[in-house]
Design a protein around this motif. Structure first.
Motif, PDB file in Angstrom:
ATOM      1  N   ASN A 226       0.631  -0.999   0.186  1.00 30.96           N
ATOM      2  CA  ASN A 226      -0.029  -0.152  -0.098  1.00 30.96           C
ATOM      3  C   ASN A 226       0.848   1.145   0.026  1.00 30.96           C
ATOM      4  OD1 ASN A 226      -2.775  -1.131  -0.073  1.00 30.96           O
ATOM      5  ND2 ASN A 226      -2.650  -1.344   2.110  1.00 30.96           N
ATOM      6  N   ILE A 258      -8.407   8.004  -9.805  1.00 29.54           N
ATOM      7  CA  ILE A 258      -8.564   6.856  -9.075  1.00 29.54           C
ATOM      8  C   ILE A 258     -10.216   6.393  -9.368  1.00 29.54           C
ATOM      9  CG2 ILE A 258      -6.993   7.359  -7.190  1.00 29.54           C
ATOM     10  CD1 ILE A 258      -8.944   8.810  -5.475  1.00 29.54           C
ATOM     11  N   ASN A 275      -7.850   1.400  -4.231  1.00 25.25           N
ATOM     12  CA  ASN A 275      -6.136   1.783  -4.693  1.00 25.25           C
ATOM     13  C   ASN A 275      -5.541   0.721  -5.547  1.00 25.25           C
ATOM     14  OD1 ASN A 275      -6.004  -0.216  -2.568  1.00 25.25           O
ATOM     15  ND2 ASN A 275      -4.203   0.750  -1.761  1.00 25.25           N
ATOM     16  N   MET A 278      -4.486   3.166  -9.901  1.00 26.56           N
ATOM     17  CA  MET A 278      -4.079   4.522  -9.509  1.00 26.56           C
ATOM     18  C   MET A 278      -3.339   5.319 -10.753  1.00 26.56           C
ATOM     19  SD  MET A 278      -3.585   4.992  -5.569  1.00 26.56           S
ATOM     20  CE  MET A 278      -2.187   4.139  -5.204  1.00 26.56           C
ATOM     21  N   LEU A 311      -7.625   6.086   1.183  1.00 30.31           N
ATOM     22  CA  LEU A 311      -7.973   7.054   0.018  1.00 30.31           C
ATOM     23  C   LEU A 311      -9.153   7.728   0.312  1.00 30.31           C
ATOM     24  CD1 LEU A 311      -5.564   5.591  -1.529  1.00 30.31           C
ATOM     25  CD2 LEU A 311      -6.722   5.654  -3.398  1.00 30.31           C
TER      26      LEU A 311
END
Length: 407
Positions: A226, A258, A275, A278, A311
């Motif tokens: 991540n 995104i 995510n 992206m 996010l």
């Protein structure tokens, strides 16, 4: 969302579960090449290098067999044993973190930046990145197919796999079918201290290495992945992809985007972001906000907290201050995770064949709004691709090599 519901709500809820037998047949180099150690430094980007190295007839091997010749470990050294208490797990990490290679810098990792710049200088229509922190032994057929589809829509694109384990002779042999066709793909060992340097995540990494931060119950590689995707996009810009993404169309027109995973049906506003895909320009400021949130609120005990939900939190708080496009769910997540199994099923009756045809028309068409399909590997990795299924047709339509799609 309406079109999505129209297609997928009609399919009977049947969940198939088959053992996954991963057969990827790839070329095996001669003894001179197979002895290249994991710390090899040369960047291989096309046929010309292969011709220089290989002089004898080559044979095909199963991916599982290749691990044995590379002394690949069978389990991930960053994942603690099961059934440990919180205190036992923290002590386990405290003892092992100083030896976890990805957290420090070595002679090999210090070449990371130079290797990346050299690779990206070769001319890329689109710069793609994936992160693979598991043993290369676990890089299977489904993961290779995801890579394969990148080059169908982007033959002049570049794909960099951020991975110490794939940056090896075995990793090279996995990628060799693509390299033989002249595609630009590179596995490169990351330098995590370099990637987080002068970013809000630098303090987090120091806290982790000094055991001041508890990695939590979620596997540490998941949360490192991540973080790495954010830092790589910030340093170099481009498109990040998970390894369970099937590319359906060209990404060239996307910038600073995104995807929403879900929307509120009443308000039509997005509710959760993801995510797994992206797209960002180099040095985009919201990536710093994402890293700051990661560092300040890190929680290793809640799935998705440092990924999709991170996010979501940041974009709800400051998203309007930046030039970021939130694409609707159909862009990258046209099929929900709890419906993905339907795409793998072999049709048995005429109605199912008609549903498959309608689904393919939607996924391949839909006004050009669908860019990719997330396979939700946690849900689908054990499913076999049925003959005549949506997945079979999608893969065959969007792959270059198209090997072992039924594994």
């Amino acid at each position: 969302m309406a079109s999505q519901k129209k297609i997928f709500d009609k399919w009977p809820l049947l969940l198939t579960s088959f053992p996954l037998v991963a057969f990827i047949f790839i070329f095996y180099a001669n003894s001179m090449f197979s002895n290249i150690p994991p710390s090899h430094q040369q960047v291989y980007t096309g046929k010309e290098n292969v011709k220089e190295k290989i002089q004898f007839p080559i044979k095909q091997e199963k991916v599982e067999d290749l691990a044995l010749s590379d002394d690949e470990y069978d389990i991930d050294p960053m994942i603690p044993p099961e059934n440990l208490t919180k205190e036992e797990r923290h002590e386990w990490f405290k003892q092992r973190l100083p030896q976890v290679e990805i957290l420090g810098s070595t002679n090999l990792t210090k070449q990371f930046h130079g290797r990346v710049l050299e690779f990206l200088s070769k001319g890329c229509s689109v710069q793609f990145y994936m992160v693979w922190l598991s043993p290369a032994k676990f890089f299977g057929t489904r993961d290779f197919l995801a890579i394969d589809t990148v080059f169908k829509s982007h033959p002049q694109g570049c794909l960099m796999i951020i991975s110490r384990t794939m940056d090896s002779s075995r990793g090279y042999r996995i990628l060799k079918p693509l390299l033989d066709r002249g595609f630009k793909v590179l596995a490169v060992t990351p330098d995590l201290p370099f990637l987080v340097k002068n970013t809000p995540a630098e303090a987090w990494l120091e806290g982790l290495k000094s055991s001041k931060i508890d990695p939590g119950f979620i596997p540490l590689p998941q949360n490192l992945a991540n973080l790495i995707r954010l830092t790589v996009l910030y340093k170099y810009g481009g498109v990040y992809l998970d390894t369970d993404i099937i590319i359906l169309r060209d990404f060239s027109e996307l910038r600073n985007s995104i995807g929403a995973q879900s929307i509120d049906r009443a308000t039509k506003q997005w509710t959760i972001l993801n995510n797994a895909v992206m797209v960002f320009d180099m040095n985009h400021p919201i990536l710093l906000d994402f890293m700051k949130e990661f560092s300040l609120t890190f929680n290793g005990n809640i799935w998705g907290f440092n990924g999709p939900f991170l996010l979501t939190r940041v974009m709800k708080r400051v998203g309007s201050d930046y030039n970021v496009t939130v694409l609707p769910p159909e862009a990258f997540y046209p099929v929900d995770w709890f419906k993905i199994h339907r795409l793998f099923k072999k049709p048995e009756i005429a109605a199912e064949c008609r549903w498959i045809k309608s689904s393919l028309n939607e996924l391949n068409g839909n006004g050009g709004n669908i860019y990719a399909l997330h396979l939700w590997n946690k849900r689908s990795k054990k499913l076999k691709v049925g003959e005549g299924s949506v997945m079979e047709r999608l893969i065959l339509d969007h792959c270059v090599i198209c090997e072992n799609i039924y594994a």
